[in-house]
Design a protein around this motif. Structure first.
Motif: not given
Length: 308
Positions: A297-302
């Motif tokens: 999820l963090i990777w997608e947002k980054v």
């Protein structure tokens, strides 16, 4: 006040003793790592702050960890770079105490947050139905406050333990930043109280944290191997492996540096100082990378923010 005349007006930081000829070359990886740590942690904080879908306990703990990392590295690395570039090796007595206080405060705070993260994984894996009830926003605020309060309570007495010491003109520190025992060893008086206080707080602060983290992971592994499917087991292990690696890179150089101060008299001074710099620079650099790469999820947002 009468004793203030025995306090030096400033200290002279020598950098990494024995490697003075390589200071300029050492400044390159130090500067690159510090810049990457700043960018990584700031990006993580901005994304967690902006994205409401990340306003969950696990990500709030990551935000707390990023703040502690920024404080830990920013308390020490800029002065180290100033020494490497021969800009200024002098630091005032008050500034030295301030740097020592915030360096150790942020270390204890980060240790407490890592313990909270281990408990977070334990509840999420072993008691998933109780997770939302245990980790509320109120509890998260209390965890952050408790982490800072604990660090303050441990480090505030060290200021008075150092202020009571006379220094008799000794003002050369073979280091890149000020730390409690490094300052105390310059005093021309008995420092046994400082030694025992530092030893006791290490056992009761990061020592207890490591023990409790170890217990939580034993319970987590026991629960993981009871899961019905191998896919669920691998997912749980993958979730915890990044946190376990962060714990390893955070505590190993820090504890080596601490025990080298007291028992490692045969450890080369240059190695001791390098490892002391490693534990204030490596975790702030790697933490945002590890958690971004391991968390989908963090990777997608980054990637959304960077490519937008």
């Amino acid at each position: 006040l009468n004793q203030s005349s025995s306090w030096p007006s400033s200290f002279l930081l020598l950098g990494i003793s024995g490697l003075e000829d390589f200071h300029t070359w050492l400044s390159i990886p130090f500067c690159l790592m510090y810049t990457a740590a700043l960018l990584g942690n700031l990006i993580l904080l901005v994304i967690i702050g902006r994205e409401r879908s990340l306003h969950q306990p696990m990500y709030l703990l990551l935000a707390m960890l990023a703040v502690a990392d920024l404080t830990l590295s920013s308390s020490t690395v800029p002065k180290a770079l100033s020494i490497f570039w021969s800009l200024s090796k002098e630091i005032s007595f008050q500034a030295c105490l301030t740097q020592m206080f915030f360096t150790h405060l942020s270390f204890i705070t980060e240790s407490t947050i890592l313990l909270a993260m281990a408990f977070d994984r334990y509840v999420a894996i072993c008691h998933p139905l109780h997770y939302a009830m245990v980790f509320t926003f109120s509890v998260m605020a209390k965890i952050g406050l408790a982490a800072v309060t604990r660090g303050f309570a441990v480090m505030f007495p060290t200021i008075f333990l150092l202020l009571r010491l006379p220094f008799c003109g000794h003002h050369i520190l073979p280091h890149t930043y000020c730390e409690h025992m490094g300052i105390a060893r310059l005093a021309c008086a008995d420092i046994s109280l400082n030694v025992w206080y530092g030893f006791a707080t290490t056992l009761l602060s990061p020592g207890v944290d490591i023990l409790l983290i170890g217990v939580s992971y034993v319970l987590i592994l026991r629960a993981v191997f009871r899961l019905p499917s191998q896919e669920a087991q691998l997912k749980a292990v993958g979730t915890c492996s990044s946190h376990a690696f962060v714990i390893f890179i955070f505590y190993t150089p820090a504890l080596f540096s601490f025990f080298a101060h007291r028992f490692g008299h045969e450890v080369p001074l240059s190695l001791h100082i390098l490892l002391a710099n490693l534990y204030v620079l490596l975790p702030p650099l790697l933490n945002p990378i590890i958690y971004t790469m391991k968390n989908k999820l963090i990777w997608e947002k980054v990637t959304q923010v960077l490519f937008r």
